[in-house]
Write a protein that holds these residues in place. Structure first.
Motif, PDB file in Angstrom:
ATOM      1  N   GLY A 196       0.816  -1.209   0.000  1.00  0.00           N
ATOM      2  CA  GLY A 196       0.000   0.000   0.000  1.00  0.00           C
ATOM      3  C   GLY A 196       0.849   1.256   0.000  1.00  0.00           C
ATOM      4  N   TYR A 197       1.920   1.264   0.795  1.00  0.00           N
ATOM      5  CA  TYR A 197       2.826   2.421   0.809  1.00  0.00           C
ATOM      6  C   TYR A 197       3.571   2.558  -0.515  1.00  0.00           C
ATOM      7  N   LEU A 198       3.966   1.429  -1.092  1.00  0.00           N
ATOM      8  CA  LEU A 198       4.659   1.473  -2.382  1.00  0.00           C
ATOM      9  C   LEU A 198       3.743   2.056  -3.456  1.00  0.00           C
ATOM     10  N   THR A 199       2.494   1.625  -3.467  1.00  0.00           N
ATOM     11  CA  THR A 199       1.525   2.160  -4.426  1.00  0.00           C
ATOM     12  C   THR A 199       1.311   3.654  -4.219  1.00  0.00           C
ATOM     13  N   LEU A 200       1.183   4.068  -2.948  1.00  0.00           N
ATOM     14  CA  LEU A 200       1.007   5.490  -2.630  1.00  0.00           C
ATOM     15  C   LEU A 200       2.175   6.302  -3.185  1.00  0.00           C
ATOM     16  N   LEU A 201       3.400   5.815  -2.949  1.00  0.00           N
ATOM     17  CA  LEU A 201       4.588   6.538  -3.407  1.00  0.00           C
ATOM     18  C   LEU A 201       4.648   6.607  -4.931  1.00  0.00           C
ATOM     19  N   VAL A 202       4.463   5.472  -5.578  1.00  0.00           N
ATOM     20  CA  VAL A 202       4.564   5.429  -7.042  1.00  0.00           C
ATOM     21  C   VAL A 202       3.497   6.324  -7.683  1.00  0.00           C
ATOM     22  N   ASP A 203       2.272   6.253  -7.175  1.00  0.00           N
ATOM     23  CA  ASP A 203       1.195   7.073  -7.745  1.00  0.00           C
ATOM     24  C   ASP A 203       1.461   8.560  -7.545  1.00  0.00           C
ATOM     25  N   HIS A 204       1.928   8.940  -6.348  1.00  0.00           N
ATOM     26  CA  HIS A 204       2.180  10.353  -6.073  1.00  0.00           C
ATOM     27  C   HIS A 204       3.306  10.873  -6.971  1.00  0.00           C
ATOM     28  N   GLU A 205       4.346  10.057  -7.158  1.00  0.00           N
ATOM     29  CA  GLU A 205       5.452  10.501  -8.006  1.00  0.00           C
ATOM     30  C   GLU A 205       5.027  10.569  -9.468  1.00  0.00           C
ATOM     31  N   ARG A 206       4.180   9.659  -9.889  1.00  0.00           N
ATOM     32  CA  ARG A 206       3.727   9.690 -11.280  1.00  0.00           C
ATOM     33  C   ARG A 206       2.956  10.980 -11.564  1.00  0.00           C
ATOM     34  N   ARG A 207       2.214  11.442 -10.572  1.00  0.00           N
ATOM     35  CA  ARG A 207       1.414  12.657 -10.760  1.00  0.00           C
ATOM     36  C   ARG A 207       2.229  13.936 -10.556  1.00  0.00           C
ATOM     37  N   HIS A 208       3.222  13.906  -9.677  1.00  0.00           N
ATOM     38  CA  HIS A 208       3.818  15.168  -9.228  1.00  0.00           C
ATOM     39  C   HIS A 208       5.324  15.324  -9.469  1.00  0.00           C
ATOM     40  N   PHE A 209       6.070  14.256  -9.699  1.00  0.00           N
ATOM     41  CA  PHE A 209       7.521  14.390  -9.865  1.00  0.00           C
ATOM     42  C   PHE A 209       7.832  15.373 -10.998  1.00  0.00           C
ATOM     43  N   ALA A 210       8.630  16.366 -10.720  1.00  0.00           N
ATOM     44  CA  ALA A 210       9.032  17.341 -11.746  1.00  0.00           C
ATOM     45  C   ALA A 210      10.273  18.073 -11.252  1.00  0.00           C
ATOM     46  N   HIS A 211      11.112  18.460 -12.202  1.00  0.00           N
ATOM     47  CA  HIS A 211      12.309  19.192 -11.828  1.00  0.00           C
ATOM     48  C   HIS A 211      12.010  20.677 -11.636  1.00  0.00           C
ATOM     49  N   THR A 212      12.583  21.240 -10.569  1.00  0.00           N
ATOM     50  CA  THR A 212      12.560  22.687 -10.352  1.00  0.00           C
ATOM     51  C   THR A 212      13.955  23.103  -9.877  1.00  0.00           C
ATOM     52  N   PRO A 213      14.310  24.375 -10.020  1.00  0.00           N
ATOM     53  CA  PRO A 213      15.611  24.818  -9.487  1.00  0.00           C
ATOM     54  C   PRO A 213      15.751  24.519  -7.995  1.00  0.00           C
TER      55      PRO A 213
END
Length: 295
Positions: A167-184
């Motif tokens: 469940g935690y792995l799914t939470l992490l993967v889903d959140h990163e799929r939606r929000h991971f992005a590079h910023t300065p």
């Protein structure tokens, strides 16, 4: 062949009930069986937070990593220690979580971000041990680590948390799929964290530490942090070396004394009142405000 007694802790873990004896199992796993791996996995886990732009923006604005980096590093580990050394529902743990809640109470942090950060603290070490540990984690260990993680989150007031590692792995993967992005900000924080790691590492490791840190990152994390790609041969060498270390550790005797973090910031020891952002200490150590305290 393996060292005499090498699997004694594992047999002990397998004899315990992870739904009841989770504190004891986590102590054996994190402080006896995989202490170095747990620290490395947690370190990489914290860097995942920087790949979420809203989290990176907040952490960057506080300047804690830039101005008080080693203290920030030590305090994070020590609050985790305070919350787990005597058991997650001990008075010591509840005091540490109350303090953490007061620190977080200064910022408007959404529940989904708190849940994501919590997920990194379990997925990071488990992934690291799966890749580089001297033995696989036992199912009892996964259940126990999950129980402690969920209780930690509940004491922080986080709602609707997973109850399984998957469940935690799914939470992490889903959140990163939606929000991971590079910023300065993500790059500034990553570089500051690498400088902190350099400060608390032995001098012989300094020349290669930055490149090795990048080499153990997965590609989405490296991209989100805006760090330079390392040559394929170097990445293979670093990861192969870590796997070799794990295999060799099977022949090492089991650790006799529990691992304890030795904070650079507090060479003579620390009190709970010492932990937290420097500019916030006077407020944190003033009268306790019960509002928002979940522990």
């Amino acid at each position: 062949m393996h060292a005499p007694g090498r699997y004694a802790n594992l047999r002990r873990i397998q004899s315990l009930d992870p739904e009841v004896d989770f504190d004891q199992i986590v102590r054996l796993t994190a402080r006896h069986e995989f202490p170095w791996d747990y620290v490395q996995g947690t370190g990489i886990a914290f860097m995942r937070d920087y790949g979420i732009p809203s989290i990176a923006d907040l952490l960057d604005r506080t300047r804690e990593f830039e101005d008080h980096g080693v203290k920030r590093y030590d305090d994070t580990i020590l609050i985790g220690d305070e919350a787990t050394l005597d058991g997650i529902d001990s008075p010591r743990s509840h005091a540490a979580l109350r303090r953490l809640n007061r620190i977080h109470g200064h910022y408007d942090i959404p529940q989904d971000e708190l849940a994501y950060v919590l997920a990194t603290t379990i997925v990071g070490p488990v992934r690291w041990i799966s890749a580089y540990g001297w033995r696989p984690l036992d199912p009892h260990e996964l259940v126990a680590i999950t129980r402690v993680t969920t209780r930690f989150g509940e004491l922080m007031g986080i709602k609707d948390l997973p109850t399984t590692y998957d469940g935690y792995l799914t939470l992490l993967v889903d959140h990163e799929r939606r929000h991971f992005a590079h910023t300065p900000a993500s790059t500034r924080l990553a570089e500051a964290s690498i400088r902190i790691a350099r400060e608390v590492s032995p001098a012989p490791l300094w020349p290669l530490l930055r490149r090795v840190t990048i080499a153990v990152m997965d590609e989405p994390l490296r991209t989100a942090l805006g760090l330079p790609r390392q040559p394929g041969w170097f990445v293979r060498a670093v990861r192969g070396g870590l796997r070799l270390r794990g295999r060799l550790l099977r022949f090492a005797p089991p650790r006799r004394t529990p691992y304890a973090h030795r904070p650079t910031t507090y060479p003579s020891g620390h009190r709970l009142e010492d932990l937290g952002p420097t500019a916030m200490l006077e407020h944190l150590n003033g009268p306790v405000h019960r509002k928002g305290s979940h522990a």
